[in-house]
Design a protein around this motif. Structure first.
Motif, short mmCIF file in Angstrom:
data_model
loop_
_atom_site.label_atom_id
_atom_site.label_comp_id
_atom_site.label_asym_id
_atom_site.label_seq_id
_atom_site.Cartn_x
_atom_site.Cartn_y
_atom_site.Cartn_z
N LEU A 101 0.82 -1.21 0.00
CA LEU A 101 0.00 0.00 0.00
C LEU A 101 0.86 1.26 0.00
CD1 LEU A 101 -2.80 -1.08 2.50
CD2 LEU A 101 -2.87 -1.09 0.01
N SER A 102 2.09 1.14 -0.46
CA SER A 102 2.96 2.31 -0.56
C SER A 102 2.28 3.37 -1.42
CB SER A 102 4.30 1.93 -1.20
OG SER A 102 4.95 0.98 -0.40
N VAL A 157 -1.32 -2.76 10.92
CA VAL A 157 -1.29 -3.58 9.70
C VAL A 157 -1.16 -2.69 8.46
CG1 VAL A 157 -2.65 -5.17 8.25
CG2 VAL A 157 -2.51 -5.54 10.73
N LEU A 158 -1.92 -1.61 8.42
CA LEU A 158 -1.83 -0.70 7.27
C LEU A 158 -0.43 -0.09 7.16
CD1 LEU A 158 -5.34 0.95 7.60
CD2 LEU A 158 -4.52 -0.32 5.60
N ALA A 181 1.40 1.86 3.90
CA ALA A 181 0.55 3.06 3.86
C ALA A 181 0.99 4.07 4.92
CB ALA A 181 -0.91 2.68 4.09
N LYS A 182 0.84 5.33 4.61
CA LYS A 182 0.96 6.36 5.64
C LYS A 182 -0.36 6.31 6.40
CE LYS A 182 3.80 9.64 3.07
NZ LYS A 182 3.83 10.99 2.47
N GLN A 214 4.91 4.84 9.12
CA GLN A 214 4.65 6.27 9.31
C GLN A 214 3.26 6.46 9.89
OE1 GLN A 214 5.30 7.63 5.20
NE2 GLN A 214 6.86 8.97 6.06
N LEU A 215 3.17 7.22 10.98
CA LEU A 215 1.88 7.48 11.61
C LEU A 215 1.76 8.97 11.93
CD1 LEU A 215 -0.50 5.66 13.41
CD2 LEU A 215 0.47 7.31 14.96
N PHE A 216 0.59 9.50 11.66
CA PHE A 216 0.28 10.91 11.93
C PHE A 216 -0.94 10.93 12.86
CE2 PHE A 216 2.20 10.34 7.83
CZ PHE A 216 3.21 11.30 7.81
N PRO A 217 -0.72 11.20 14.15
CA PRO A 217 -1.83 11.16 15.11
C PRO A 217 -2.63 12.46 15.15
CG PRO A 217 0.22 11.55 16.27
CD PRO A 217 0.57 11.42 14.81
#
Length: 192
Positions: A67-68, A88-89, A94-95, A119-122
């Motif tokens: 999912l890049s 999982v994502l 995935a971002k 990569q995670l954006f909270p």
């Protein structure tokens, strides 16, 4: 550009139904659309569950999905299924934009995902507040990019028979489980 929106419904064995939206065409599906490997992992988890263990504690499944380049928006990511969906994502490339009410748990999730190379954006999000939903989607789109995957996971259980629910509880359940996800889906879809 096509987008995916998965709205899970829980049953005794986990995910039993999905509402999958690709672009503007909703497709109502049952669990067989989940890959055979994911079904196997889900069945294993629910048949071999350790007493007191949470779904988020199980090892992540091996996946062949890439999912890049995709940006996933996950609600209710501070615990349970939302926490796992986010991991999982992120593992598949995935971002991930993770949302929830508990900021300390979002920070913890960010640490976990970044430790796994994702990569995670909270973003703090209250699914009962339409203005909050609209502003978070706008900010996230501006700061991270166009949302192409939406996982409407946030929800509160009613845990009562309908005839025993107070009006306040009915309002909270409908706002969190129905109204909020509908507004969020519209906000994401209108940007595609």
């Amino acid at each position: 550009m096509a987008a995916w929106c998965i709205t899970p419904a829980l049953g005794p064995l986990g995910l039993t139904r999905n509402i999958l939206v690709a672009g503007s065409n909703p497709v109502y599906t049952a669990a067989p659309t989940i890959s055979a490997r994911a079904r196997q992992a889900s069945l294993y988890i629910f048949t071999h569950r350790r007493k007191g263990a949470f779904l988020s504690e199980y090892p992540l499944p091996n996946t062949s999905e890439d999912l890049s380049g995709q940006i996933a928006f996950v609600t209710g990511a501070t615990s349970g299924l939302g926490w796992r969906f986010a991991r999982v994502l992120a593992k598949t490339g995935a971002k991930v934009i993770a949302t929830g009410r508990r900021e300390e748990r979002l920070a913890e999730l960010k640490e976990v995902i970044e430790g796994e190379g994702g990569q995670l954006f909270p973003y703090r999000l209250d699914m009962t507040d339409a203005d909050d939903i609209q502003s978070v989607v706008a900010r996230a789109t501006e700061e991270v990019g166009l949302i192409t995957i939406l996982v409407n996971n946030a929800g509160i259980p009613d845990a009562q028979h309908a005839h025993k629910m107070s009006v306040d509880l009915i309002d909270r359940v409908f706002d969190t489980n129905l109204r909020g996800p509908f507004i969020l889906s519209c906000e994401v879809a209108k940007r595609l």
